[in-house]
Design an enzyme around this catalytic site. Structure first.
Site, short mmCIF file in Angstrom:
data_model
loop_
_atom_site.label_atom_id
_atom_site.label_comp_id
_atom_site.label_asym_id
_atom_site.label_seq_id
_atom_site.Cartn_x
_atom_site.Cartn_y
_atom_site.Cartn_z
CE LYS A 185 5.25 1.99 1.98
NZ LYS A 185 5.29 0.97 3.02
C1 LIG Z 1 6.90 -2.85 -1.65
C2 LIG Z 1 5.50 -2.64 -1.15
N1 LIG Z 1 4.47 -2.88 -1.96
C3 LIG Z 1 3.20 -2.67 -1.56
C4 LIG Z 1 2.90 -2.25 -0.29
C5 LIG Z 1 1.47 -2.06 0.13
O1 LIG Z 1 1.19 -0.73 0.44
P1 LIG Z 1 -0.18 -0.31 1.14
O2 LIG Z 1 -0.02 -0.57 2.60
O3 LIG Z 1 -0.34 1.14 0.83
O4 LIG Z 1 -1.27 -1.14 0.54
C6 LIG Z 1 3.95 -1.99 0.59
C7 LIG Z 1 3.67 -1.54 1.97
O5 LIG Z 1 4.44 -1.63 2.87
C8 LIG Z 1 5.27 -2.19 0.16
O6 LIG Z 1 6.32 -1.97 0.98
#
Ligand SMILES: Cc1ncc(COP(=O)(O)O)c(C=O)c1O
Length: 383
Positions: A185
């Site tokens: 991110k």
């Molecule tokens: C659209 C979306 N939702 C949720 C997540 C999950 O994020 P995290 O890795 O911080 O749990 C991601 C991670 O790539 C994502 O792209």
């Protein structure tokens, strides 16, 4: 400069000396778990995203789970999710014992196809998770207009820190917003997430639930006047607390968020300009109305026009030292979902199309002009 082989990552976090220095203070003080650094990070994040409550958590995934638990999503409830998103968006519905109900996406934005949402609402629908995919906000106002008032909107803003919809920041658009600070991110804390809401009661409920359901935080208890006092636990909670080490990094990274996004937007515009004449490559849309978060620059390789299949293009680019990735995946095509719910790829054709034909190309804050020019030339060379 296109002859020398480069090695261009799809994404790299921009962290360094300042983040390194920032972790000194918690390390030296010995307060490592959620404490003053997390509190400062949350305050800054809330001010930037115009929300009353910001809760730092261990990831966007745990934040999404916390959001649904906060909304009391139970077995028997239905939660609408897009078919093209990271698997976590749907998994958290299953964590609650509820049923994910998939809706196809709009192939132009990769966000929910809002025209198809109303038909999926049943008396069991309790919430919808609207994903701001790749940093482009979903149209939450249009979504609200087609949903019954009791259906809660959770923004999956994993990719959308700093993005906005007509001047209103991601995370302030629905009932709850959830962000990711994974290193892919634009700003990162290693792993990490942030849950936002403008509903103070819901905010307090989720605040307690992220800390085992305790009615007081560790810091309040530790620094409180009564050593014999243990908080009550009136809710089923979890340990989803972010550490103060991460909070310290988050403060530094958040201070750079707008600079990072502005730079990404500038290079996204450069790609849009230089790649516009490749007939088989469709470029992501940006509008003046909304601020794109540019978590990723996701192109679409048109199978009807492309000289070779997308995967061959990705292989050629890889051989030239350019990393690419599919945008994300169609969750209904993943083994677990396919088998458990008896789904076939054609159930959500736009998601299938995006699954098979999207291609993210490198865009991040460690890239320089020569890198962008190298990627552009490599794409142009695919005739
Ligand atoms: C659209 C979306 N939702 C949720 C997540 C999950 O994020 P995290 O890795 O911080 O749990 C991601 C991670 O790539 C994502 O792209």
């Amino acid at each position: 400069m296109t002859d020398a082989k480069r090695n261009i990552a799809i994404s790299l976090p921009l962290t360094g000396e300042e983040e390194w220095q920032a972790v000194r203070e918690p390390l030296m003080s010995g307060w490592l778990t959620q404490g003053p650094k997390v509190a400062q990070f949350e305050k800054m994040f809330g001010e930037r995203h115009k929300v009353g409550t910001s809760l730092a958590v261990t990831s966007c995934t745990t934040g999404l789970h916390l959001a649904l638990a906060g909304l009391d999503i139970q077995p028997g409830d239905e939660v609408i999710v897009p078919a093209f998103t990271w698997v976590a968006t749907a998994n958290v519905v299953l964590y609650c014992g509820a049923t994910p109900v998939f809706v196809d996406i709009d192939i132009n934005t990769y966000n929910l196809n809002i025209a198809q949402v109303a038909a999926k609402v049943t008396p069991k629908t309790k919430a919808i998770i609207a994903v701001h995919l790749f940093g482009l906000c979903a149209d939450i106002d249009a979504l609200r207009a087609v949903l019954p008032p009791h259906v809660k909107i959770v923004e999956d803003a994993a990719c959308a820190a700093g993005a906005d919809w007509k001047g209103r920041p991601a995370g302030s658009l629905g009932d709850i917003g959830v962000f990711s600070f994974h290193p892919r991110k634009s700003v990162t804390t290693g792993e990490g997430g942030m849950v936002t809401t403008n509903d103070p009661d819901l905010g307090e409920r989720m605040n307690q639930m992220r800390n085992h359901g305790a009615s007081l935080s560790e810091e309040q208890r530790h620094n409180g006047p009564r050593p014999y006092f243990l908080p009550d636990f009136n809710l089923l909670g979890y340990n989803y607390r972010m550490t103060d080490l991460q909070g310290a990094v988050g403060i530094v990274q958040l201070g750079k968020l707008d600079k990072f996004i502005d730079e990404r937007a500038q290079w996204a515009a450069y790609y849009q300009d230089k790649l516009a004449d490749i007939p088989w490559l469709r470029l992501p849309k940006a509008t003046n109305e909304c601020r794109h978060g540019w978590q990723a620059f996701v192109t679409y390789v048109d199978p009807k026009k492309s000289p070779i299949p997308r995967n061959d293009i990705m292989q050629i680019l890889q051989d030239k030292g350019i990393a690419t990735r599919p945008g994300t995946h169609a969750v209904h095509m993943l083994g677990y979902y396919k088998d458990r719910f008896g789904l076939t790829p054609k159930d959500f054709p736009a998601a299938e199309d995006a699954n098979d034909n999207t291609m993210a190309i490198p865009l991040h804050n460690r890239m320089v002009k020569e890198d962008y020019d190298y990627v552009i030339q490599a794409l142009k060379d695919i005739a």
